[in-house]
Design a protein around this motif. Structure first.
Motif, PDB file in Angstrom:
ATOM      1  N   UNK A  16     -14.706  17.305 -46.144  1.00  0.00           N
ATOM      2  CA  UNK A  16     -15.862  16.465 -46.407  1.00  0.00           C
ATOM      3  C   UNK A  16     -15.367  15.235 -47.139  1.00  0.00           C
ATOM      4  N   UNK A  17     -15.930  14.088 -46.817  1.00  0.00           N
ATOM      5  CA  UNK A  17     -15.509  12.863 -47.495  1.00  0.00           C
ATOM      6  C   UNK A  17     -16.415  12.526 -48.675  1.00  0.00           C
ATOM      7  N   UNK A  18     -17.378  13.374 -48.965  1.00  0.00           N
ATOM      8  CA  UNK A  18     -18.286  13.140 -50.088  1.00  0.00           C
ATOM      9  C   UNK A  18     -17.873  13.970 -51.295  1.00  0.00           C
ATOM     10  N   UNK A  19     -17.964  13.375 -52.438  1.00  0.00           N
ATOM     11  CA  UNK A  19     -17.649  14.079 -53.677  1.00  0.00           C
ATOM     12  C   UNK A  19     -18.751  15.082 -54.002  1.00  0.00           C
ATOM     13  N   UNK A  20     -18.380  16.135 -54.698  1.00  0.00           N
ATOM     14  CA  UNK A  20     -19.394  17.089 -55.163  1.00  0.00           C
ATOM     15  C   UNK A  20     -20.362  16.339 -56.068  1.00  0.00           C
ATOM     16  N   UNK A  21     -21.618  16.683 -55.955  1.00  0.00           N
ATOM     17  CA  UNK A  21     -22.625  16.028 -56.779  1.00  0.00           C
ATOM     18  C   UNK A  21     -23.314  14.857 -56.101  1.00  0.00           C
ATOM     19  N   UNK A  22     -22.734  14.340 -55.011  1.00  0.00           N
ATOM     20  CA  UNK A  22     -23.376  13.263 -54.260  1.00  0.00           C
ATOM     21  C   UNK A  22     -24.452  13.895 -53.385  1.00  0.00           C
ATOM     22  N   UNK A  28     -24.684  11.393 -46.111  1.00  0.00           N
ATOM     23  CA  UNK A  28     -24.822  11.285 -44.664  1.00  0.00           C
ATOM     24  C   UNK A  28     -25.235   9.884 -44.219  1.00  0.00           C
ATOM     25  N   UNK A  29     -25.876   9.149 -45.098  1.00  0.00           N
ATOM     26  CA  UNK A  29     -26.264   7.781 -44.773  1.00  0.00           C
ATOM     27  C   UNK A  29     -25.051   6.854 -44.742  1.00  0.00           C
ATOM     28  N   UNK A  30     -24.107   7.103 -45.642  1.00  0.00           N
ATOM     29  CA  UNK A  30     -22.970   6.204 -45.811  1.00  0.00           C
ATOM     30  C   UNK A  30     -21.730   6.587 -45.020  1.00  0.00           C
ATOM     31  N   UNK A  31     -21.602   7.831 -44.583  1.00  0.00           N
ATOM     32  CA  UNK A  31     -20.347   8.268 -43.980  1.00  0.00           C
ATOM     33  C   UNK A  31     -20.548   9.213 -42.806  1.00  0.00           C
ATOM     34  N   UNK A  32     -19.559   9.255 -41.947  1.00  0.00           N
ATOM     35  CA  UNK A  32     -19.500  10.248 -40.877  1.00  0.00           C
ATOM     36  C   UNK A  32     -18.543  11.331 -41.356  1.00  0.00           C
TER      37      UNK A  32
END
Length: 112
Positions: A16-22, A28-32
């Motif tokens: 996953x490219x999102x940090x925990x807590x995001x 999902x709006x900012x990244x694939x």
């Protein structure tokens, strides 16, 4: 998450490219999201790689011997899971030959 099943060793990678807590919406709006992967230990190359199409256990049942090293990578395939915000894996052997690989996803819940 490393696990073994029927004499084979696997590595499940939650990506996953999102940090925990995001929040899910922001992520999902900012990244694939990349696809998570299941890799298998290849005894010939001594590396984790794509999933092999035939295990030693299956080949012994079919042909009476383990898969030859030279034939291990024939028909290997990339096993990828579109898991969204993947967080963690758990391998469960629930008995009677039933084995489950569960992925916890921050955006898709539990995938089995």
């Amino acid at each position: 998450h490393a696990f073994s099943s029927e004499g084979e060793t696997y590595l499940a990678l939650a990506q996953s490219v999102c940090e925990r807590g995001v929040s899910r919406d922001v992520c999902e709006e900012d990244t694939v999201q990349p696809h998570s992967a299941i890799l298998q230990w290849n005894r010939a190359t001594k590396l984790f790689g794509e999933v092999l199409s035939l295990t030693d256990q299956d080949n012994i049942a079919l042909r009476g011997s383990a898969v030859q090293d030279s034939k291990l990578q024939i028909h290997e395939y990339a096993l990828r899971v579109d898991a969204g915000m993947a967080r963690d894996w758990q391998f469960l052997d629930v008995g009677n030959g039933v084995r489950l690989l569960v992925l916890a996803s921050g955006s898709r819940g539990a995938l089995v």
